[in-house]
Design a protein around this motif. Structure first.
Motif, PDB file in Angstrom:
ATOM      1  N   UNK A 188     -14.355 -13.974 -14.069  1.00 27.89           N
ATOM      2  CA  UNK A 188     -13.554 -12.830 -14.503  1.00 27.89           C
ATOM      3  C   UNK A 188     -12.150 -12.912 -13.918  1.00 27.89           C
ATOM      4  N   UNK A 189     -11.276 -12.126 -14.504  1.00 24.74           N
ATOM      5  CA  UNK A 189      -9.908 -12.076 -14.007  1.00 24.74           C
ATOM      6  C   UNK A 189      -9.823 -11.211 -12.749  1.00 24.74           C
ATOM      7  N   UNK A 190      -8.800 -11.467 -11.978  1.00 27.91           N
ATOM      8  CA  UNK A 190      -8.570 -10.650 -10.797  1.00 27.91           C
ATOM      9  C   UNK A 190      -8.245  -9.230 -11.233  1.00 27.91           C
ATOM     10  N   UNK A 191      -8.819  -8.252 -10.546  1.00 29.22           N
ATOM     11  CA  UNK A 191      -8.590  -6.865 -10.913  1.00 29.22           C
ATOM     12  C   UNK A 191      -8.175  -6.033  -9.711  1.00 29.22           C
ATOM     13  N   UNK A 192      -7.395  -5.034  -9.988  1.00 33.57           N
ATOM     14  CA  UNK A 192      -6.913  -4.105  -8.967  1.00 33.57           C
ATOM     15  C   UNK A 192      -8.047  -3.225  -8.469  1.00 33.57           C
ATOM     16  N   UNK A 193      -8.048  -2.963  -7.158  1.00 36.71           N
ATOM     17  CA  UNK A 193      -9.054  -2.086  -6.571  1.00 36.71           C
ATOM     18  C   UNK A 193      -8.406  -0.822  -6.003  1.00 36.71           C
ATOM     19  N   UNK A 194      -7.419  -1.011  -5.122  1.00 29.75           N
ATOM     20  CA  UNK A 194      -6.802   0.133  -4.466  1.00 29.75           C
ATOM     21  C   UNK A 194      -5.475  -0.313  -3.867  1.00 29.75           C
ATOM     22  N   UNK A 195      -4.558   0.642  -3.704  1.00 27.69           N
ATOM     23  CA  UNK A 195      -3.271   0.356  -3.063  1.00 27.69           C
ATOM     24  C   UNK A 195      -2.884   1.503  -2.151  1.00 27.69           C
ATOM     25  N   UNK A 196      -2.043   1.183  -1.177  1.00 26.19           N
ATOM     26  CA  UNK A 196      -1.570   2.180  -0.226  1.00 26.19           C
ATOM     27  C   UNK A 196      -0.097   1.917   0.063  1.00 26.19           C
ATOM     28  N   UNK A 197       0.661   2.998   0.221  1.00 22.84           N
ATOM     29  CA  UNK A 197       2.083   2.853   0.531  1.00 22.84           C
ATOM     30  C   UNK A 197       2.282   2.420   1.982  1.00 22.84           C
ATOM     31  N   UNK A 198       3.501   2.051   2.302  1.00 20.39           N
ATOM     32  CA  UNK A 198       3.774   1.480   3.615  1.00 20.39           C
ATOM     33  C   UNK A 198       3.460   2.446   4.754  1.00 20.39           C
ATOM     34  N   UNK A 199       3.632   3.748   4.479  1.00 21.44           N
ATOM     35  CA  UNK A 199       3.374   4.718   5.536  1.00 21.44           C
ATOM     36  C   UNK A 199       2.013   5.391   5.403  1.00 21.44           C
ATOM     37  N   UNK A 200       1.244   4.973   4.436  1.00 19.74           N
ATOM     38  CA  UNK A 200      -0.092   5.553   4.258  1.00 19.74           C
ATOM     39  C   UNK A 200      -0.108   6.917   3.599  1.00 19.74           C
ATOM     40  N   UNK A 201       1.036   7.369   3.131  1.00 19.04           N
ATOM     41  CA  UNK A 201       1.104   8.722   2.581  1.00 19.04           C
ATOM     42  C   UNK A 201       0.495   8.832   1.194  1.00 19.04           C
ATOM     43  N   UNK A 202       0.408   7.728   0.495  1.00 15.23           N
ATOM     44  CA  UNK A 202      -0.142   7.745  -0.853  1.00 15.23           C
ATOM     45  C   UNK A 202      -1.099   6.584  -1.054  1.00 15.23           C
ATOM     46  N   UNK A 203      -2.128   6.863  -1.804  1.00 14.19           N
ATOM     47  CA  UNK A 203      -3.091   5.830  -2.172  1.00 14.19           C
ATOM     48  C   UNK A 203      -3.418   5.975  -3.652  1.00 14.19           C
ATOM     49  N   UNK A 204      -3.916   4.902  -4.220  1.00 17.73           N
ATOM     50  CA  UNK A 204      -4.324   4.935  -5.622  1.00 17.73           C
ATOM     51  C   UNK A 204      -5.512   4.020  -5.796  1.00 17.73           C
ATOM     52  N   UNK A 205      -6.559   4.546  -6.423  1.00 21.57           N
ATOM     53  CA  UNK A 205      -7.805   3.813  -6.585  1.00 21.57           C
ATOM     54  C   UNK A 205      -8.083   3.520  -8.053  1.00 21.57           C
TER      55      UNK A 205
ATOM     56  N   UNK B 184       3.395   2.632  -4.908  1.00 18.31           N
ATOM     57  CA  UNK B 184       2.087   2.102  -5.260  1.00 18.31           C
ATOM     58  C   UNK B 184       2.251   1.044  -6.365  1.00 18.31           C
ATOM     59  N   UNK B 185       1.574  -0.068  -6.193  1.00 15.63           N
ATOM     60  CA  UNK B 185       1.641  -1.150  -7.162  1.00 15.63           C
ATOM     61  C   UNK B 185       0.226  -1.552  -7.551  1.00 15.63           C
ATOM     62  N   UNK B 186      -0.012  -1.646  -8.843  1.00 13.79           N
ATOM     63  CA  UNK B 186      -1.376  -1.919  -9.303  1.00 13.79           C
ATOM     64  C   UNK B 186      -1.517  -3.255 -10.020  1.00 13.79           C
ATOM     65  N   UNK B 187      -0.427  -3.981 -10.190  1.00  9.68           N
ATOM     66  CA  UNK B 187      -0.521  -5.276 -10.855  1.00  9.68           C
ATOM     67  C   UNK B 187      -0.330  -6.393  -9.846  1.00  9.68           C
ATOM     68  N   UNK B 188      -1.082  -7.460 -10.018  1.00 13.51           N
ATOM     69  CA  UNK B 188      -1.049  -8.551  -9.048  1.00 13.51           C
ATOM     70  C   UNK B 188       0.340  -9.195  -8.971  1.00 13.51           C
TER      71      UNK B 188
END
Length: 121
Positions: A39-56, A101-105
């Motif tokens: 399968x292709x690589x897929x996004x799981x989760x990201x976090x900003x540099x200061x931890x203030x935001x996340x995206x799943x 937040x970045x969701x693409x490889x």
């Protein structure tokens, strides 16, 4: 930036694992991706540099938690209620700077070597 991912292993369905990623430097956004066999690589989760935001990704919501400690240059991915479909090589990746937040490889500048997670049924 050097990345070192660890914490993968074999676990039964319903179990938990905690992945770690050690990254030199502090001001970066981080993401976790995974790639299952065939399968292709897929996004799981990201976090900003200061931890203030996340995206799943939907597949991770409610089961996975990302956190970071910039004083220790560490990011963790706590994975609970694991399912066989979570089996994959998990990669941490870094986007330098104070971005969001970045969701693409292709958005990420540096990648760790990957750590294998195997969930048995």
């Amino acid at each position: 930036v050097q990345l070192q991912a660890s914490g993968g292993g074999l676990v039964q369905a319903g179990g938990s694992l905690r992945l770690s990623c050690a990254a030199s430097g502090r001001r970066y956004s981080m993401g976790w991706f995974r790639q299952a066999p065939g399968k292709e690589r897929e996004f799981v989760v990201a976090i900003t540099w200061d931890g203030s935001s996340t995206y799943y990704a939907d597949s991770a919501k409610g089961r996975f938690t990302i956190s970071r400690d910039n004083a220790k240059n560490m990011v963790w991915l706590q994975m609970n209620s694991l399912k066989p479909e979570d089996t994959a090589v998990y990669y941490c990746a870094v986007k330098s700077g104070l971005g969001g937040i970045f969701t693409t490889s292709r958005s990420y500048d540096y990648w760790g070597q990957g750590t294998l997670v195997t969930v048995s049924s």
